[in-house]
Scaffold this active site. Structure first.
Site, short mmCIF file in Angstrom:
data_model
loop_
_atom_site.label_atom_id
_atom_site.label_comp_id
_atom_site.label_asym_id
_atom_site.label_seq_id
_atom_site.Cartn_x
_atom_site.Cartn_y
_atom_site.Cartn_z
N ASP A 189 -6.50 -0.06 6.70
CA ASP A 189 -7.57 0.81 6.23
C ASP A 189 -8.35 1.42 7.39
OD1 ASP A 189 -7.20 0.32 3.36
OD2 ASP A 189 -7.61 -1.74 3.97
N LYS B 197 -7.23 6.97 9.31
CA LYS B 197 -7.54 5.55 9.47
C LYS B 197 -7.98 5.19 10.89
CE LYS B 197 -5.77 4.80 5.30
NZ LYS B 197 -4.54 4.06 5.16
N GLY C 241 0.82 -1.21 0.00
CA GLY C 241 0.00 0.00 0.00
C GLY C 241 0.85 1.25 0.00
N ASP D 277 3.35 -2.70 8.11
CA ASP D 277 2.27 -2.71 7.12
C ASP D 277 1.27 -1.60 7.42
OD1 ASP D 277 0.74 -3.54 4.97
OD2 ASP D 277 0.49 -5.61 5.67
N GLY E 288 -6.83 -4.74 3.50
CA GLY E 288 -7.22 -5.35 2.22
C GLY E 288 -7.72 -4.36 1.20
N GLU F 185 -0.77 -10.63 3.43
CA GLU F 185 -0.46 -9.80 4.61
C GLU F 185 -0.75 -10.57 5.90
OE1 GLU F 185 -1.31 -5.38 2.69
OE2 GLU F 185 -2.93 -6.40 3.72
C1 5RP Z 1 -3.51 -3.71 1.33
C2 5RP Z 1 -3.69 -3.16 2.69
C3 5RP Z 1 -3.11 -1.83 2.96
O1 5RP Z 1 -2.26 -1.93 4.03
C4 5RP Z 1 -4.22 -0.88 3.24
O2 5RP Z 1 -5.09 -0.90 2.14
C5 5RP Z 1 -3.71 0.53 3.49
O3 5RP Z 1 -3.20 1.07 2.31
P1 5RP Z 1 -2.68 2.57 2.24
O4 5RP Z 1 -1.49 2.66 3.14
O5 5RP Z 1 -2.34 2.75 0.77
O6 5RP Z 1 -3.81 3.45 2.66
O7 5RP Z 1 -4.25 -3.76 3.57
O8 5RP Z 1 -4.15 -4.95 1.20
#
Ligand code: 5RP
Length: 220
Positions: free
Chosen positions: A83, A120, A26, A80, A94, A102
């Site tokens: 969302d 978030k 992401g 990681d 996801g 993940e």
């Molecule tokens: C991907 C994920 C990401 O960690 C989640 O979507 C967050 O993404 P971003 O940092 O671009 O907002 O779970 O499957």
């Protein structure tokens, strides 16, 4: 961008020589991988595993050494994104479609550090539609069973085609009114044949780093 980058940059300060590191997926994890790439070029010695084809490609471009899963039993630290994050550090993941890899990597990590921007952080999970990875076979039936759990399920589409994950499956985005009992919902969804995995990460995060618009960071 500043908020995501600031959170990612604080997270990578936990990475030390000799560690096996899990690389998330992401736009926030991107900054962690970039930062680790810079540290590797300055002599940091780590080995990494990636949670998506995209993150693996980025790591290779940056010269971060990748190690086969066959050669490891545990991952020291995984960084990681997410969302949504609630006050108990339960997560929805996801949005980028990488939730299965993940979760596999997170489950074998001694420490999962989550990096997010302030948007978030939520009081209760569920405003973000919960991504569920399902196999294509009979997925119309799987979707009916998901709907019966009280959500509005939608097949994820990309370029006018059903989105296909790195594992060759589909993603169903499940909009619940709210998710008051994430652990129970997690069990119920994964109990449906045809579901491979869902985006609820219950009790997996060991640290949550939040980046703010002004570039400052804090822990949740
Ligand atoms: C991907 C994920 C990401 O960690 C989640 O979507 C967050 O993404 P971003 O940092 O671009 O907002 O779970 O499957």
């Amino acid at each position: 961008v500043e908020a995501k980058k600031a959170a990612a940059e604080l997270a990578i300060t936990e990475i030390q020589d000799g560690m096996i590191v899990g690389l998330g997926t992401g736009s926030t994890a991107y900054w962690a991988i970039q930062g680790l790439g810079a540290r590797v070029q300055n002599g940091l010695r780590i080995q990494a595993v990636a949670t998506s084809e995209a993150s693996e490609k980025l790591a290779k471009e940056l010269g971060i050494p990748l190690i086969p899963f066959a050669d490891i039993s545990e991952i020291d630290v995984t960084i990681d994104g997410a969302d949504e994050v609630d006050p108990d550090w339960h997560l929805i993941k996801g949005g980028g479609g990488a939730l299965l890899r993940e979760k596999i990597v997170a489950f074998s990590s001694k420490k999962l550090i989550i990096v997010v921007d302030e948007s978030k952080v939520v009081a209760q999970l569920g405003a973000f539609p919960l991504p569920v990875e399902v196999v294509k076979f009979g997925y119309e039936l799987t979707i009916r069973k998901l709907r019966a759990l009280g959500c509005e399920p939608k097949v994820r589409v990309a370029d006018n085609q059903p989105f296909v994950t790195d594992n060759g499956n589909c993603i169903i985005d499940c909009q619940f009114a709210s998710i008051p009992s994430p652990a129970e919902l997690h069990q119920a969804i994964n109990g449906i044949p045809g579901v491979v995995e869902n985006g609820l990460f219950i009790g997996m995060a060991r640290k949550v780093i939040v980046g703010y618009k002004d570039g400052s960071v804090g822990s949740l």
